[in-house]
Enzyme design. Structure first.
Site, PDB file in Angstrom:
ATOM      1  N   GLY A  91       0.794  -1.189   0.088  1.00  0.00           N
ATOM      2  CA  GLY A  91      -0.058  -0.074  -0.058  1.00  0.00           C
ATOM      3  C   GLY A  91       0.806   1.265  -0.063  1.00  0.00           C
ATOM      4  O   GLY A  91       0.460   2.393  -0.783  1.00  0.00           O
ATOM      5  N   THR A  92       2.091   1.195   0.686  1.00  0.00           N
ATOM      6  CA  THR A  92       2.891   2.392   0.878  1.00  0.00           C
ATOM      7  C   THR A  92       3.412   2.508  -0.590  1.00  0.00           C
ATOM      8  O   THR A  92       3.512   3.863  -1.061  1.00  0.00           O
ATOM      9  CB  THR A  92       3.983   1.904   1.818  1.00  0.00           C
ATOM     10  N   THR A 141       9.593  -8.522 -12.058  1.00  0.00           N
ATOM     11  CA  THR A 141       8.590  -9.570 -12.118  1.00  0.00           C
ATOM     12  C   THR A 141       7.741  -9.612 -10.969  1.00  0.00           C
ATOM     13  O   THR A 141       7.807  -9.485  -9.859  1.00  0.00           O
ATOM     14  CB  THR A 141       9.837 -10.989 -11.905  1.00  0.00           C
ATOM     15  N   CYS A 160       5.443   7.390  23.390  1.00  0.00           N
ATOM     16  CA  CYS A 160       6.396   6.485  23.909  1.00  0.00           C
ATOM     17  C   CYS A 160       6.293   5.304  23.106  1.00  0.00           C
ATOM     18  O   CYS A 160       7.151   4.263  23.075  1.00  0.00           O
ATOM     19  CB  CYS A 160       5.873   6.139  25.552  1.00  0.00           C
TER      20      CYS A 160
END
Lengths: 138, 395
Positions: free
Chosen positions: B71-72, B237, B325
């Site tokens: 998707g990126t 490919t 964090c």
């Protein structure tokens, strides 16, 4: 989630000395919720020794484990000994911290130092703080 | 110990039927789709079949589907490839403030290349205002890219409305539909977009594959130079087994969409209602109704997300958080920040993303395990004790 050492996990799951001391001789608060972590240390001083150390911490697993081990390391120490608890020593005692969590060990040592400063100030003594400037978040 | 995976936003499990469909293309039908022989034919037919299935899922033409590696990649391809193809018309791009990093960072790269980028803000529910998009579009706007839904807070954008505004101003419109494709109905004609990104690891297909749908006639500059694969728009490919998996996952998603949505939204509502009634000072993030069926996202006040995740994980529960964090960069989620949530509230971010395998028992297990975890961390929190003292003082 970061990969924490067994020691960090153990302290995180079973933190020592959580709480507040109503009639604390010194209180040290560092960090702020905006930057992510906040620690408050409470100390009782008896004959120059830390007879009780408690903490409250808002933060991640590392922040909680750091607070816990700092409280444990400092308990019973003389003020001079407690001053020698450095961030590096805290990280070492925790068998290492992930790199991006090192600032948590700074916070722990700072909070304890600040509580000692506060005690000395209340005593009217001159503050001989060896506060570490690096990574200080206040 | 009981285990409950409620982190489907990270990735969904691969359905057994999808895996079964993929397996022959690793061992038996291992040919290269470009080859002129039986092995090649087998692989090529498999690609064509997958292409048709993906097209059917989003109501498009098969030849409009370009397979990518994620998707990126599809997002990067759209943002960079479409703007580069139109740069003679203008060097301005409009995106929203809550886009995925694969759009945000691609737009940053465009800035380095001399393009200008405008970020449209969102409201407190994470909604983009179509009017605001309209006023951001300039004469030289080459591309507008607004995500269909944000997987972190679940808010689904009014893409069709935004498309009307974009069309009126003559810009090209891309939408990152990674969070929605296969989860809710996605019809490229109804949405009115020119390009759309998707990936099957959000709908029970494999990782390492995605697709960009590009409306017939739209020009794009290829990313990878090489062979003629994907009509010369994406060289390399083809990852045949993964593409077959994408096709199968698309087919199943289309068939089962209504029942999946009903299942997930019932669980989601059970979790949202249950959590908000059991835990005080918890906020639902994202839009209350225009949201993804499987998204239950919250901010739990006075405590931090990573600590919650660790204690949940200890009870066998997988969830996620947008707290500073939990991020490597130690920055709070840009999505929560863009929605105007104060940093200390965003620190308490907790996201449960539900999937097909979840049951009512999973939800009830979370509802049983979470309150004591929240209590435990609040007992440790100086913010909570300050809050309690403030309350007492106020009385």
């Amino acid at each position: 989630m970061p990969v924490y050492s067994e020691k960090v996990m153990e302290h995180f799951m079973n933190p020592r000395n959580v709480g507040e001391i109503e009639d604390a001789d010194g209180i040290g608060e560092v960090g702020n919720p905006v930057c992510g972590d906040m620690m408050t240390f409470y100390i009782k001083v008896d004959d120059n020794h830390l007879s009780d150390v408690k903490f409250k911490t808002f933060g991640c697993g590392a922040a909680i484990a750091v607070s816990s081990i700092v409280s444990e390391m400092a308990m019973g120490n003389t003020l001079e000994e407690a001053r020698k608890i450095t961030p590096a020593l805290v990280a070492e005692q925790l068998e290492g911290l992930p790199k991006n969590k090192y600032h948590c060990s700074n916070l722990g040592a700072q909070a304890l130092n600040k509580a000692i400063d506060d005690y000395l100030k209340k005593q009217g003594k001159k503050v001989k703080s060896k506060r570490r400037g690096k990574n200080e978040k206040e | 110990m009981r285990r409950a995976y409620l982190d489907n936003v990270a990735t969904t499990p691969v359905l057994p039927q999808v895996l079964e469909a993929m397996l022959p293309y690793f061992r038996d039908a291992y040919g290269n789709p470009q080859s002129i022989h039986e092995w090649g034919d087998q692989a090529r037919e498999a690609l064509d079949d997958a292409r048709s299935k993906v097209a059917a899922l989003i109501v498009a033409q098969p030849e409009e589907i370009i397979f990518t590696g994620s998707g990126t990649e599809a997002n990067n391809f759209a943002i960079k490839g479409l703007t580069l193809a139109r740069q003679s018309q203008g060097k301005h791009v409009v995106i929203s403030a809550i886009e995925h990093f694969s759009v945000l960072h691609a737009a940053k790269t465009l800035e380095k290349w001399g393009f200008e980028v405008t970020q449209v803000p969102v409201d407190r529910y994470g909604l983009v205002d179509p009017e605001e998009v309209g006023t951001s579009i300039r004469e030289d706007t080459a591309l507008v890219s607004i995500m269909h839904a944000n997987s972190e807070v679940g808010t689904v954008q009014p893409i069709a409305e935004i498309a009307k505004v974009v069309k009126k101003r003559g810009a090209l419109f891309h939408t990152d539909a990674v969070a929605t494709t296969g989860s809710i109905p996605v019809d490229v004609k109804e949405l009115g977009v020119d390009a759309l990104s998707l990936t099957p690891n959000q709908f029970y297909g494999p990782k390492g594959v995605g697709a960009l749908w590009l409306k017939k006639g739209a020009r794009i500059i290829p990313f990878l130079d090489g062979g003629v694969q994907e009509r010369g728009r994406r060289a390399g490919t083809e990852n045949v087994p993964a593409i077959v998996g994408l096709g199968k996952a698309a087919e199943l998603a289309k068939e089962e969409m209504a029942s999946r949505m009903a299942h997930l939204s019932a669980l989601r509502d059970r979790l949202i209602e249950g959590l908000l009634s059991r835990i005080e000072h918890a906020i639902l993030t994202g839009h209350p109704t225009q949201r993804l069926p499987g998204n239950a996202s919250f901010c739990i006040e006075f405590i931090e997300g990573e600590a919650m995740l660790m204690l949940l994980s200890h009870q066998g529960i997988a969830a996620s958080s947008g707290s500073a964090c939990t991020s490597r960069a130690l920055k709070a989620s840009h999505v929560l920040t863009a929605m105007g949530l104060p940093a200390e509230i965003a620190q308490g971010s907790l996201l449960f993303s539900l999937g097909l395998e979840n049951t009512e028992e999973d939800i009830d297990y979370v509802l049983e395990q979470l309150p004591p975890i929240v209590d435990r961390l609040r007992q440790m929190s100086p913010l909570y004790s300050k809050f309690l003292k403030g309350q007492q003082g106020g009385r």
